[in-house]
Structure formats: C-alpha cells, structure tokens
Design an enzyme around this catalytic site. Structure first.
Site, short mmCIF file in Angstrom:
data_model
loop_
_atom_site.label_atom_id
_atom_site.label_comp_id
_atom_site.label_asym_id
_atom_site.label_seq_id
_atom_site.Cartn_x
_atom_site.Cartn_y
_atom_site.Cartn_z
N LYS A 1 37.86 -11.20 -21.74
CA LYS A 1 39.01 -10.73 -20.95
C LYS A 1 40.16 -11.74 -21.05
O LYS A 1 41.32 -11.36 -21.16
CB LYS A 1 38.61 -10.52 -19.49
CG LYS A 1 37.63 -9.38 -19.26
CD LYS A 1 38.23 -8.01 -19.58
CE LYS A 1 37.26 -6.87 -19.36
NZ LYS A 1 37.72 -5.59 -19.91
N SER B 1 39.87 -8.29 -15.21
CA SER B 1 38.88 -8.45 -14.15
C SER B 1 39.16 -9.72 -13.37
O SER B 1 39.70 -10.70 -13.92
CB SER B 1 37.50 -8.55 -14.81
OG SER B 1 36.55 -9.07 -13.92
N TYR C 1 31.58 -12.55 -21.35
CA TYR C 1 32.35 -11.37 -20.92
C TYR C 1 33.72 -11.80 -20.40
O TYR C 1 34.76 -11.26 -20.80
CB TYR C 1 31.57 -10.61 -19.83
CG TYR C 1 32.40 -9.59 -19.09
CD1 TYR C 1 32.82 -8.42 -19.72
CD2 TYR C 1 32.79 -9.80 -17.76
CE1 TYR C 1 33.60 -7.48 -19.04
CE2 TYR C 1 33.56 -8.88 -17.08
CZ TYR C 1 33.96 -7.72 -17.72
OH TYR C 1 34.74 -6.80 -17.05
P1 NAD Z 1 31.92 1.82 -18.20
O1 NAD Z 1 30.91 1.16 -19.06
O2 NAD Z 1 31.48 2.84 -17.23
O3 NAD Z 1 33.07 2.47 -19.11
C1 NAD Z 1 33.45 1.93 -20.37
C2 NAD Z 1 33.56 3.08 -21.35
O4 NAD Z 1 33.96 2.56 -22.63
C3 NAD Z 1 32.25 3.83 -21.55
O5 NAD Z 1 32.49 5.22 -21.48
C4 NAD Z 1 31.81 3.42 -22.96
O6 NAD Z 1 31.07 4.43 -23.59
C5 NAD Z 1 33.14 3.16 -23.63
N1 NAD Z 1 33.09 2.20 -24.74
C6 NAD Z 1 32.54 0.96 -24.74
N2 NAD Z 1 32.70 0.39 -25.95
C7 NAD Z 1 33.38 1.28 -26.71
C8 NAD Z 1 33.87 1.27 -28.06
N3 NAD Z 1 33.65 0.22 -28.86
N4 NAD Z 1 34.54 2.35 -28.53
C9 NAD Z 1 34.75 3.42 -27.72
N5 NAD Z 1 34.32 3.49 -26.45
C10 NAD Z 1 33.65 2.42 -25.95
O7 NAD Z 1 32.73 0.65 -17.45
P2 NAD Z 1 33.77 0.74 -16.25
O8 NAD Z 1 33.11 0.17 -15.05
O9 NAD Z 1 34.39 2.08 -16.19
O10 NAD Z 1 34.81 -0.35 -16.76
C11 NAD Z 1 35.98 0.00 -17.50
C12 NAD Z 1 36.73 -1.26 -17.87
O11 NAD Z 1 37.04 -1.99 -16.67
C13 NAD Z 1 35.96 -2.22 -18.76
O12 NAD Z 1 36.87 -2.78 -19.70
C14 NAD Z 1 35.47 -3.28 -17.81
O13 NAD Z 1 35.31 -4.52 -18.45
C15 NAD Z 1 36.60 -3.33 -16.80
N6 NAD Z 1 36.16 -3.84 -15.48
C16 NAD Z 1 35.12 -3.23 -14.84
C17 NAD Z 1 34.68 -3.73 -13.62
C18 NAD Z 1 33.49 -3.12 -12.91
O14 NAD Z 1 32.90 -3.80 -12.07
N7 NAD Z 1 33.15 -1.87 -13.16
C19 NAD Z 1 35.31 -4.85 -13.03
C20 NAD Z 1 36.39 -5.41 -13.70
C21 NAD Z 1 36.81 -4.90 -14.95
N1 UFG Z 2 23.86 -8.81 -5.22
C1 UFG Z 2 22.62 -8.89 -4.60
N2 UFG Z 2 21.62 -8.12 -5.10
C2 UFG Z 2 21.77 -7.29 -6.17
C3 UFG Z 2 23.05 -7.22 -6.79
C4 UFG Z 2 24.07 -8.00 -6.29
O1 UFG Z 2 22.45 -9.63 -3.64
O2 UFG Z 2 20.81 -6.63 -6.59
C5 UFG Z 2 24.98 -9.61 -4.67
C6 UFG Z 2 25.53 -10.64 -5.64
O3 UFG Z 2 24.80 -11.83 -5.57
C7 UFG Z 2 26.97 -10.76 -5.15
C8 UFG Z 2 27.30 -9.36 -4.64
O4 UFG Z 2 26.04 -8.73 -4.38
O5 UFG Z 2 27.04 -11.65 -4.07
C9 UFG Z 2 28.07 -8.49 -5.62
O6 UFG Z 2 27.40 -8.48 -6.89
P1 UFG Z 2 27.82 -7.50 -8.07
O7 UFG Z 2 26.87 -7.74 -9.19
O8 UFG Z 2 27.93 -6.11 -7.55
O9 UFG Z 2 29.30 -7.96 -8.44
P2 UFG Z 2 29.83 -9.37 -8.98
O10 UFG Z 2 30.93 -9.77 -8.05
O11 UFG Z 2 28.75 -10.32 -9.22
O12 UFG Z 2 30.39 -8.96 -10.42
C10 UFG Z 2 31.55 -8.17 -10.54
C11 UFG Z 2 31.54 -7.37 -11.83
C12 UFG Z 2 31.64 -8.30 -13.02
C13 UFG Z 2 32.79 -9.25 -12.87
C14 UFG Z 2 32.68 -9.98 -11.54
C15 UFG Z 2 33.83 -10.91 -11.30
O13 UFG Z 2 30.36 -6.62 -11.94
O14 UFG Z 2 31.88 -7.53 -14.16
O15 UFG Z 2 32.66 -9.01 -10.49
O16 UFG Z 2 35.01 -10.18 -11.24
F1 UFG Z 2 32.78 -10.17 -13.87
#
Ligand code: NAD
Ligand code: UFG
Length: 337
Positions: free
Chosen positions: A151, A123, A147
């Site tokens: 990572k 991330s 979190y």
């Molecule tokens: P998500 O929660 O939708 O998907 C994660 C999946 O992993 C889910 O289906 C959950 O049931 C499964 N899971 C969690 N713990 C588990 C375990 N112990 N054993 C088996 N399955 C398990 O999340 P996502 O948004 O699809 O994110 C996927 C990956 O990408 C994550 O590692 C997350 O940290 C990373 N990531 C997500 C974002 C974001 O904003 N969505 C940003 C950067 C990185």
């Molecule tokens: N925001 C609002 N109102 C809301 C939600 C978000 O104003 O209800 C704003 C936040 O302050 C930020 C922007 O919208 O300025 C985006 O916020 P998100 O929560 O959608 O995303 P972030 O960038 O804060 O977080 C994301 C992922 C995290 C990761 C982070 C850094 O969700 O997992 O990027 O990579 F850690």
C-alpha cells in the site's frame, strides 16, 4: 461510466450498488480470486439496474487495457488486490505481484487510454504503529508487513505520477476497519476458510459455525485490555467513494483522506453489541496477543468531512445488525445460493 477493479469483492460490491443507485454506469473487472460472480448478480437484483462484468486479471495488461478502452470509462476505482496481512508475510511475492505490479499495469493502461481519474483503496495500515491518536493524514507513514508495504509503495507511485503530470486526478482513501453489510442482507463479506477479521468470526460463532471466539490479548493499554479499532459500516465506506469520485470529477483536485468514524471500540464492545444484535451468546476465551497487532487504532475523520462533505452515519449497533442479517440469510456465504 466508472471502471471498477475488484468490484465483486466485499467493499467493491457495496460501492457498485451505491454507484448504480446514484445513476452511474459501471463496468467491473475482477478475476474472482477472492469473490464470486453471484455478488454482482445480487447487486443487480437489489438495484434493478445492469452492470457490465469482465473476468480478468489486472496483471494481464492486454485484457485490462482492452476492457478499459471498451468500457468508455471516465474514472477508475481500484479495489483489486490481496489483503490478508498474515498471508502476506508467508507469500510476499504474491502480494507485491498482485498489488504493485497489478496497479502498475492499471496505471499504464489508464495512461494509454487517456483516463486519468483514479480512486485508490489504501488502508490505515500505512500508519504503522500509531505514534499518537486519533490518526490524521499527516501521521508518519510506516509498515510492519508486506501487505502494508504494497500500500505504501502504491501510494508513493501515485504521488510521483501526479507530480509528473498534473492532469492526473487521484484520490487516496485510507480505510479503517470495514464491517457490516447492505441492509437487504443480500450482499456482505464472504471470507474463504477461517475468517481473520473480528466481525466475520463473531458472526460465525453466533450462527453456530465456530465454537468460540479467541480474543487475542486482554492486557493492552486500553480501557478493558482488549484491542481498540475504528469500525466503519461498509455502506458508509461505499458512499465515501461516491463523494471521492464527485470531488475528483468536479474539482480535479488530488487528495488523501481517512475513511473512519473517529470512534474506537474494543473487542469486548463489539462482542457485546453483536450479542445484542443477534440475541445469541458469543462464547469466547482470552488468548495471547496476535503478532503484529497494535493496541489502538482510530481515525481523525475531519479531513474527509471538510473536503468531501462525507461523514460516516451508521453506528456499531447497525453494523452488527446488518452483519447478522447477512450471516443469518447466507450461513455459507454466496456458495450456498
Ligand atoms: P476483497 O478481497 O473482498 O475484494 C478484492 C477483489 O479484488 C476481489 O473480488 C478479488 O477477486 C479481486 N482481485 C484480487 N486480485 C485481483 C487481480 N489480480 N485481478 C483482478 N481482480 C483481483 O477485499 P475488500 O475487503 O473488498 O478490499 C478491497 C480493497 O480495499 C483492497 O485493495 C484492500 O487491500 C483494501 N482494504 C481493505 C480493508 C478491509 O479490511 N477489508 C481495509 C483497508 C483496505
Ligand atoms: N481479534 C480477535 N479475535 C479474532 C480476530 C480479531 O480478538 O478472531 C481482534 C484483533 O486482535 C484486533 C481486533 O479484533 O484487536 C480487530 O482485528 P481485525 O483482524 O478485524 O482487524 P485489524 O485491525 O487487525 O486489521 C485490519 C485489516 C487489515 C489492515 C489493518 C490495519 O484487516 O487489512 O486493519 O489497517 F491492515
């Protein structure tokens, strides 16, 4: 055959779909702690192809290794983990256990099965508070919450592993802000409870499930005072995983790349684009800054382009239209099916 941990989740389900479309066989291993099996039913409906689903926890080494061996996979894409920043501050041990212990179990299982090709979901959070923009992969690493720490620990573990045994092929993908949904409107992001992230929250305001959006801060040093992020369409992100798997399989080189668009949009830019896409007004109010948020965060995406030949194609309007189609067709997510 590709083995996908967390394949039922938001990014995982979209990646399964693109892998199936590209002709790969897929086994998903997921404990469904933050997803529903219905997502994978729909992936199969859309692609008219079957995948194998195994319910299990990646921390259960015995079940994981058995499933991995049985799958006959040649590579693993590792999505499974917990991802809510605020929750990680409350429950750090759950985050270290799921993310770090889980990844350790996975690597040990892979080693024991002699499967040494891995794509890992990292991330942009590993860059901490940006010292300069856009963020390239050489930016110093830091973390401001548990979190993010998980990572960083995992990235370091992967680099140590690769240094110890050059036959490992590891691709670390640092995602920026994944949003949107598949164009069919059949799969998308299905957050439990009140969404933390901007796009799902805005979508729920548009559909009438939430009264108004809180904009967390309008006094940042940004063009309109609201936070700026690099939103990337989840289908572009999924295609980035295909490019990563192909690169690892064909050239065996290890890499770390940003997956972002390189464009920063403010909260107000997103709100206006969503109003346009949905034809609904997004009622909003300004509230104080959210703890831990940075003013701006966006990628330098050139390394992914040069190395993988991958570039995000879908613009903010498409992200909002696709998120809106998913929200409109599934106001209660997968549980309403
Ligand atoms: P998500 O929660 O939708 O998907 C994660 C999946 O992993 C889910 O289906 C959950 O049931 C499964 N899971 C969690 N713990 C588990 C375990 N112990 N054993 C088996 N399955 C398990 O999340 P996502 O948004 O699809 O994110 C996927 C990956 O990408 C994550 O590692 C997350 O940290 C990373 N990531 C997500 C974002 C974001 O904003 N969505 C940003 C950067 C990185
Ligand atoms: N925001 C609002 N109102 C809301 C939600 C978000 O104003 O209800 C704003 C936040 O302050 C930020 C922007 O919208 O300025 C985006 O916020 P998100 O929560 O959608 O995303 P972030 O960038 O804060 O977080 C994301 C992922 C995290 C990761 C982070 C850094 O969700 O997992 O990027 O990579 F850690």
């Amino acid at each position: 055959m590709i083995f996908i941990t967390g394949g039922a989740g938001f990014i995982g389900s979209h990646t399964c779909l693109e892998l199936l479309n590209a002709g790969f066989s897929v086994t998903v291993f997921d404990n469904f702690c933050n997803s529903q099996p219905e997502a994978l039913v729909r992936v199969q409906q859309i692609t008219h192809k079957e995948l194998t689903v195994v319910r299990g926890d990646i921390r259960d080494r015995f079940s994981l290794e058995a499933a991995l061996r049985k799958s006959g996979a040649r590579a693993v894409i590792h999505f499974a983990g917990l991802k809510a920043v605020g929750e990680s501050v409350q429950l750090p041990l759950s985050y270290y256990d799921n993310n770090v212990t889980g990844t350790l179990c996975l690597l040990q299982s892979m080693q024991s099965c002699q499967i040494k090709t891995l794509v890992f979901s990292s991330s942009a959070t590993v860059y901490g508070n940006p010292q300069y923009l856009p963020l390239n992969e050489d930016h110093p690493l830091a973390s401001t919450n548990p979190y993010g720490q998980t990572k960083l620990v995992i990235e370091n573990m992967l680099r140590d592993l690769q240094r110890s045994d050059a036959t490992w092929r590891i691709g670390i993908l640092r995602y920026f802000n994944p949003v949107g949904a598949h164009a069919s409107g059949l799969i998308g992001e299905d957050p439990q409870g009140i969404p933390n992230n901007l796009l799902p929250y805005v979508a729920q305001v548009a559909v009438g499930k939430r009264e108004f959006l809180n904009i967390w801060g309008n006094d940042y040093d940004t063009p309109d005072g609201t936070g700026v992020r690099d939103y990337i369409h989840v289908v572009d992100l999924a295609l980035g995983h295909l490019a990563a798997v192909n690169k690892l399989e064909n050239q065996g080189q290890c890499f770390t790349v940003n997956l972002g668009t390189g464009i920063g949009y403010s909260v107000l830019d997103v709100v206006r684009a969503f109003e346009q896409a949905s034809g609904k007004p997004i009622t909003r109010q300004y509230s104080p800054r959210r703890a831990g948020d940075v003013a701006s965060c966006y990628a330098d995406p050139r390394h992914a382009q040069e190395l993988l030949g991958w570039q995000a194609q879908r613009d903010l309007a498409t992200m909002c239209q696709d998120a809106w189609r998913w929200q409109g067709k599934n106001p209660n997510g997968y549980s309403g099916h």
